[in-house]
Scaffold this motif. Structure first.
Motif, PDB file in Angstrom:
ATOM      1  N   GLN A  47      -4.225  -5.570  -0.341  1.00 53.16           N
ATOM      2  CA  GLN A  47      -3.312  -4.693  -1.079  1.00 53.16           C
ATOM      3  C   GLN A  47      -2.477  -3.834  -0.143  1.00 53.16           C
ATOM      4  OE1 GLN A  47      -5.219  -2.343  -4.147  1.00 53.16           O
ATOM      5  NE2 GLN A  47      -6.208  -4.163  -4.959  1.00 53.16           N
TER       6      GLN A  47
ATOM      7  N   VAL B  97      -2.517 -13.081   3.396  1.00 55.98           N
ATOM      8  CA  VAL B  97      -1.952 -14.037   2.434  1.00 55.98           C
ATOM      9  C   VAL B  97      -3.057 -14.915   1.861  1.00 55.98           C
ATOM     10  CG1 VAL B  97      -0.479 -16.087   2.232  1.00 55.98           C
ATOM     11  CG2 VAL B  97       0.371 -14.058   3.415  1.00 55.98           C
TER      12      VAL B  97
ATOM     13  N   SER C 250       0.359  -5.844   1.089  1.00 58.37           N
ATOM     14  CA  SER C 250       1.351  -6.027   0.046  1.00 58.37           C
ATOM     15  C   SER C 250       2.151  -4.746  -0.161  1.00 58.37           C
ATOM     16  CB  SER C 250       0.624  -6.460  -1.224  1.00 58.37           C
ATOM     17  OG  SER C 250       1.294  -6.051  -2.354  1.00 58.37           O
ATOM     18  N   LYS C 251       1.508  -3.601  -0.017  1.00 59.90           N
ATOM     19  CA  LYS C 251       2.190  -2.327  -0.253  1.00 59.90           C
ATOM     20  C   LYS C 251       3.113  -1.948   0.902  1.00 59.90           C
ATOM     21  CE  LYS C 251       1.080   2.491  -1.373  1.00 59.90           C
ATOM     22  NZ  LYS C 251      -0.023   3.442  -1.599  1.00 59.90           N
ATOM     23  N   TYR C 252       2.615  -2.102   2.139  1.00 55.84           N
ATOM     24  CA  TYR C 252       3.362  -1.556   3.277  1.00 55.84           C
ATOM     25  C   TYR C 252       4.191  -2.580   4.048  1.00 55.84           C
ATOM     26  CZ  TYR C 252       0.244   2.475   2.668  1.00 55.84           C
ATOM     27  OH  TYR C 252      -0.449   3.545   2.176  1.00 55.84           O
ATOM     28  N   ASP C 253       4.082  -3.867   3.714  1.00 56.00           N
ATOM     29  CA  ASP C 253       4.886  -4.886   4.391  1.00 56.00           C
ATOM     30  C   ASP C 253       4.697  -4.952   5.896  1.00 56.00           C
ATOM     31  OD1 ASP C 253       5.847  -5.301   1.874  1.00 56.00           O
ATOM     32  OD2 ASP C 253       7.794  -4.400   2.226  1.00 56.00           O
ATOM     33  N   PHE C 254       3.456  -4.800   6.400  1.00 57.92           N
ATOM     34  CA  PHE C 254       3.209  -4.943   7.830  1.00 57.92           C
ATOM     35  C   PHE C 254       2.917  -6.394   8.189  1.00 57.92           C
ATOM     36  CE2 PHE C 254       1.509  -0.448   7.429  1.00 57.92           C
ATOM     37  CZ  PHE C 254       2.675   0.108   7.921  1.00 57.92           C
ATOM     38  N   ILE C 255       3.011  -6.740   9.486  1.00 60.47           N
ATOM     39  CA  ILE C 255       2.562  -8.063   9.886  1.00 60.47           C
ATOM     40  C   ILE C 255       1.179  -8.016  10.534  1.00 60.47           C
ATOM     41  CG2 ILE C 255       4.827  -9.174  10.018  1.00 60.47           C
ATOM     42  CD1 ILE C 255       4.856  -8.740  12.961  1.00 60.47           C
TER      43      ILE C 255
ATOM     44  N   ILE D  65      -1.056   3.405   9.695  1.00 65.58           N
ATOM     45  CA  ILE D  65      -1.968   3.042   8.611  1.00 65.58           C
ATOM     46  C   ILE D  65      -3.078   2.175   9.222  1.00 65.58           C
ATOM     47  CG2 ILE D  65      -2.155   1.711   6.476  1.00 65.58           C
ATOM     48  CD1 ILE D  65      -0.462   4.059   5.943  1.00 65.58           C
TER      49      ILE D  65
ATOM     50  N   THR E 116       5.750  -1.312  18.056  1.00 68.17           N
ATOM     51  CA  THR E 116       6.103  -2.713  17.853  1.00 68.17           C
ATOM     52  C   THR E 116       6.979  -3.210  18.986  1.00 68.17           C
ATOM     53  OG1 THR E 116       8.135  -2.238  16.638  1.00 68.17           O
ATOM     54  CG2 THR E 116       6.096  -2.368  15.348  1.00 68.17           C
TER      55      THR E 116
ATOM     56  N   ILE F   5      -5.168 -12.934  -0.604  1.00 68.84           N
ATOM     57  CA  ILE F   5      -4.484 -12.719  -1.887  1.00 68.84           C
ATOM     58  C   ILE F   5      -4.570 -13.979  -2.745  1.00 68.84           C
ATOM     59  CG2 ILE F   5      -2.227 -12.337  -2.951  1.00 68.84           C
ATOM     60  CD1 ILE F   5      -1.588 -10.457  -0.626  1.00 68.84           C
TER      61      ILE F   5
ATOM     62  N   TYR G  91       3.377  -8.825  18.437  1.00 64.96           N
ATOM     63  CA  TYR G  91       4.514  -8.031  17.957  1.00 64.96           C
ATOM     64  C   TYR G  91       4.138  -6.605  17.603  1.00 64.96           C
ATOM     65  CZ  TYR G  91       6.538 -12.630  17.923  1.00 64.96           C
ATOM     66  OH  TYR G  91       6.963 -13.868  18.300  1.00 64.96           O
TER      67      TYR G  91
ATOM     68  N   VAL H 253      -1.163 -10.736   8.992  1.00 57.32           N
ATOM     69  CA  VAL H 253      -0.700 -10.919   7.624  1.00 57.32           C
ATOM     70  C   VAL H 253      -1.064 -12.303   7.065  1.00 57.32           C
ATOM     71  CG1 VAL H 253       1.612 -11.668   8.302  1.00 57.32           C
ATOM     72  CG2 VAL H 253       1.276 -10.612   6.078  1.00 57.32           C
ATOM     73  N   ASP H 254      -1.174 -13.329   7.936  1.00 60.73           N
ATOM     74  CA  ASP H 254      -1.510 -14.658   7.414  1.00 60.73           C
ATOM     75  C   ASP H 254      -2.908 -14.671   6.799  1.00 60.73           C
ATOM     76  OD1 ASP H 254      -1.909 -14.279  10.309  1.00 60.73           O
ATOM     77  OD2 ASP H 254      -3.018 -16.133  10.192  1.00 60.73           O
TER      78      ASP H 254
ATOM     79  N   VAL I 294      -5.008  -5.499  -8.673  1.00 53.99           N
ATOM     80  CA  VAL I 294      -3.859  -5.207  -7.810  1.00 53.99           C
ATOM     81  C   VAL I 294      -3.717  -3.715  -7.542  1.00 53.99           C
ATOM     82  CG1 VAL I 294      -2.602  -7.294  -8.467  1.00 53.99           C
ATOM     83  CG2 VAL I 294      -2.189  -5.181  -9.721  1.00 53.99           C
TER      84      VAL I 294
END
Lengths: 454, 454
Positions: free
Chosen positions: A221, A250, A224-229, A208, A186, A253, A170, A246-247, A343
Motif C-alpha cells: 500500500q 507489484v 501504491s500511495k507514494y509512487d516510490f521505486i 518514508i 536518488t 499486490i 537508483y 517496487v517489482d 486497500v
C-alpha cells in the motif's frame, strides 16, 4: 500471447529440435528471462528442459531460473552439479534465493546453503527468520549505502564500484556509523547536483520507511500511495537492514488481490497458476468450505421443517428469491467493505460511518426492491401462480425490504469485527455472512407469514 | 494510520489553527505530497482546504494537487486565478494533467487548456483522444531520448540538461531520425560503462514495448511479468510516442482488482474510495444487479410452482441446501477462471484443458459432498425431520453430485465464452452463472424426485 511471441517460440523449438544451438543462443540473448522460462515450461518435456537450461548463455541462466515455477526449479537443482548450483546462486539476489529456499524440501535447502558463500549464508539465514507475510521476508540486504559527508562525485564512484550486484542503484541510502538510516538520495538528485555538493545537503532527511515486521500488504500500500521505486526497511533500532523494490510490491499486490478473490469465493488460496494446479490440490482448496456451507445449511432446512405445516406452498415458491436477494445484497456490502479494508480506505474506527452509510443505502435499496418485487409478483408471478393474494404479495415485498436492510448491516459489520479480532475479513466474512443472512431472512419470512396470514 | 502520522497531523492542525504558518511550512516540507493531501481532505473543511492549499510551499503545490480527490481538485481550481492555475499545470506531468481533465466538467477543462502552453495543449489534446482503457491514456510524452551514435558522456549531459522535467530518467530511449524506437539504455548501464562508449554498443536493441491501443490491463501484466520501472509506448509505425511508468501500472493493478471484485459481487465498479461515495452513488452501483437477479429468480419460483403438487414438503426443506451447494461450487469455478483470465494465466484456447480439469475436480468434489450429504441427512437431519426415507436421502445426495458437477462446468465455461465474445468475464459470468445453476439444479432435483419417488 502475441503473434510475435508465438513466432519466436516456434523458432526456438525449431532450433532446439534441429540442434542449431548457436542460433538458439543468439535468439535467447535478445529475449527477456520471463519469456524464456515460459517457453521452457510450456513447450518442453522435463528432460528437454534440463538440456535446454544447460544451453542458456551463462549471464541468463540464473535470471531464467528465478522465473520458473517451483517444480521446475526443484527438478533443475537435482540435476545441477555443486559447481553449477553455486554459479546460479551466486548470481541471484538474496531475496530471490530466500524465496526459492522457502519452497524447497529440506535436502535441497541444505545443498543450496552448502553452496552459498559463508557471508551470504549468514544473511540468508537471517532473512529466513522473518515471518512469511512480513516486510523482512520481501527485502534484500543488497543496497547502496552512502555517508552524509561524501561529495556527489565520490558517491558516483561508490555506485560504479558496487552497483553491479545491487538490486536497484537508483535510490541510495545514507547511513551513519551505527548503520542508522539518516537519509535517502536518488540518482536523479545526484545527476542534477554539482560534483562538489555534499550528500547531506541534497538528501531527503525524512524518508518514508517500513519496519521489518510490518505486514507486506501494508508495504505494498505504501508503494501504491507514494509512487516510490524502492523503500528502506529498518529494524526497531532504526538501523537500515534492507530494501524492498517496487517489482516485489507489484507481485504482492497481484497475489493479495488473487488471494482475497479466492477467499471471497470460498476457496483456500493457492499461489500456483490455475493450469499448473493438480486436480488434487484443486479438490483440497475447494472442499473445506463446500462441506462447511453444506453443514451450516442445516439451519435453513431446520427452519423450513419447523414452519412446514403452517406455511402455504404458494409462499414456499418465493423462498429462493428472498434468500437470493438477501444474499446478493449482503454480498455487495461485505465485499465492498472487505476490499476497502484491504486497500486501506476503511479501518475499524470507521465502523459507525460505515453502518450509517449502509443503513441509508440499504433503506433506499430495500424500498426500490420492495416496490419492484411487489410489481413483479402482482403482474408477472400471478400468471403462473394465480393463487397469490394481495396480502401475500405485500408480505413478500415487506420481507424483501426488511431482510435486505438486515443483510446490508450484517454484510458491513462482520468484516470490520473480523479485522478488529485480527481475523482475516475475507475468510470470515463471506461464508459466515451467507449463513447468517440465509437463516435470518428465512426466519423473518416464516414468522411474519404466520403473524400476518394466520 | 500510524501513530507517527497521527502526531504529525495533530501538529499540522495546531499550527494551522493558531496561524503559525512558518512552522506549518517547515513541517510540510518534510512530508510526502500524498500525506499532505490526505491531511487536507480528512481534517479540513472546504474553505479551510483552499486557504491551506495557498499556504503550501510552491514546489509542493502541484504534487499535493495531483494527490487530492476529483471533488477537491474541482473546488480548488474554481478558486484559482489564471496565474495560479497555470503555475500548477506547468508543474505537472502531462499524463497527470490528462487524468485530471478527464474527470472535470467542460468549463473547467476549457480553463485548464486555456492556461496551458500551446505545445503542451497540443500534446494534451492528442493524449485525450486515446480510449480510456488503452496504454495511450496512461502514458506521458515526457521521456529522455538519446541517439544511438552518442557517447555515454554526451548522454549524461543530455540527461542533466533535460532530466528535471521527465517522469523517469532511469530508462532512456534511443530513437532514430524518424523517431522510431531502436533501443533502450538504463542509467545503470550508463553508469557502469566507460565515458567514451557509444550508446549503440551498450543499449538493449530488442526492448519490450507496448502499443498505444493495447489494453491497460495487459500493460500492467507486462510490468508484473518483466519487473521494469518504465515501458516505451509505440504507435503503429514503431515511433516512440510516450512512456508508462511503474507507479501508473501499480494503480492499474489495484484498480482492476477492485473492479473485478466489485463485478463478481454484482456491483457496478466505482473508482471512488468507499467512504467518499455518496449514498446515491452506492444505490446506483448496487440496484441494477439486485433488480436483474430478482427478476431472473422468477425461473426458480416457476419451477417450484410447477412441481408443487408433486413434491413432498420433506423434500422442499432441502431446496436451499441444494441450490446453495451448487451456487457455491459454481462460484468457486467461475471466480477461479475469471481471475486466471485477468492475470493472463488462461486464454480461450485453453478451454478444453480447463473443462477437463474441472470435470475431474468436480467429480471428486461431487463424490465427497454426496457422501457427506448422505451422512448428514441420515444422522443429523433425521433428528428434526424424521419422515425422510433412505430412498429420499439417496436421491438428495445423488442430486448434490450431479448439480455440483453441472455447476463446475457452467462456472468454468461461461467466463471463457464471455472473453471470446469480447464481453467482460467478471460481469457476465458471475450473475448469469448463479441464475443458470440455480434453475438447473432445481430442475434436476424436481424431475429426479418425480421419476424415482413416484
Amino acid at each position: 500471447m502475441s503473434e510475435e511471441m508465438e513466432m519466436l517460440y516456434e523458432k526456438l523449438t525449431h532450433c532446439f529440435e534441429t540442434r542449431k544451438f548457436a542460433d538458439l543462443r543468439m535468439t535467447l540473448l535478445d529475449m527477456e528471462p520471463a519469456d524464456i522460462a515460459q517457453f521452457m515450461e510450456n513447450n518442453l518435456e522435463e528432460k528437454e528442459q534440463i538440456m535446454f537450461f544447460r544451453l542458456l548463455p551463462k549471464e541468463l541462466a540464473s535470471d531464467v531460473f528465478i522465473e520458473t515455477e517451483t517444480d521446475t526449479q526443484e527438478a533443475l537443482i537435482k540435476t545441477f552439479t555443486d559447481k553449477e548450483l553455486k554459479a546460479v546462486i551466486d548470481d541471484m539476489f538474496l531475496d530471490d534465493t530466500v524465496d526459492i529456499i522457502e519452497e524447497m524440501p529440506a535436502n535441497v535447502v541444505k545443498r543450496i546453503l552448502k553452496n552459498s558463500d559463508p557471508e551470504n549464508r549468514k544473511q540468508i539465514n537471517e532473512l529466513l527468520e522473518y515471518p512469511d507475510d512480513s516486510a523482512g521476508s520481501l527485502m534484500t540486504p543488497e543496497f547502496i549505502s552512502l555517508s552524509a559527508s561524501m561529495t556527489v562525485e565520490r558517491a558516483f564512484d561508490k555506485i560504479r564500484q558496487t552497483g553491479l550486484n545491487k538490486e536497484t542503484i537508483y535510490t541510495c541510502y545514507v547511513t551513519n556509523r551505527k548503520k542508522i538510516l539518516v537519509g535517502v538520495v536518488t540518482v536523479k538528485d545526484l545527476l542534477l547536483a554539482n560534483k562538489e555538493d555534499i550528500i547531506e545537503n541534497i538528501m531527503d532527511a525524512n524518508p518514508i520507511t517500513v519496519e521489518t515486521l510490518e505486514d507486506k500488504e501494508q508495504v505494498a500500500q505504501k508503494f501504491s500511495k507514494y509512487d516510490f521505486i524502492a523503500l528502506p526497511v529498518i529494524d526497531k533500532e532504526g538501523c537500515l537492514v534492507g530494501i524492498i523494490t517496487v517489482d516485489d510490491a507489484v507481485d504482492v499486490i497481484q497475489e493479495e488481490a488473487t488471494e482475497d478473490i479466492q477467499k471471497m469465493a470460498a476457496i483456500l488460496p493457492s499461489e500456483k497458476p490455475y493450469l499448473k494446479q493438480s486436480v488434487w490440490s484443486i479438490w483440497m482448496g475447494r472442499i473445506p468450505w463446500l462441506v462447511l456451507l453444506l453443514v451450516t445449511s442445516t439451519f435453513t432446512s431446520m427452519i423450513l421443517v419447523g414452519y412446514e405445516s403452517r406455511l402455504s406452498p404458494v409462499l414456499y415458491a418465493f423462498v429462493p428469491m428472498l434468500m437470493g436477494t438477501a444474499g446478493n445484497a449482503g454480498g455487495q456490502s461485505s465485499v465492498t467493505v472487505i476490499r476497502a479494508i484491504a486497500v486501506g480506505d476503511v479501518e475499524f474506527r470507521d465502523i459507525f460511518r460505515v453502518i450509517w452509510k449502509e443503513l441509508r443505502a440499504g433503506f433506499f435499496l430495500g424500498l426500490t426492491i420492495a416496490i419492484i418485487c411487489f410489481a413483479k409478483i402482482w403482474f408477472l408471478d400471478r400468471l403462473y401462480n394465480p393463487d397469490i393474494t394481495i396480502l401475500e404479495t405485500a408480505l413478500i415485498s415487506a420481507v424483501c425490504f426488511i431482510s435486505l436492510l438486515m443483510a446490508k448491516l450484517v454484510g458491513c459489520i462482520l468484516p470490520l469485527i473480523a479485522k478488529k479480532c485480527r481475523l482475516d475479513p475475507a475468510v470470515v466474512a463471506s461464508p459466515l455472512m451467507t449463513t447468517i443472512v440465509d437463516a435470518l431472512s428465512l426466519i423473518i419470512y416464516c414468522s411474519l407469514a404466520i403473524v400476518i396470514l394466520i
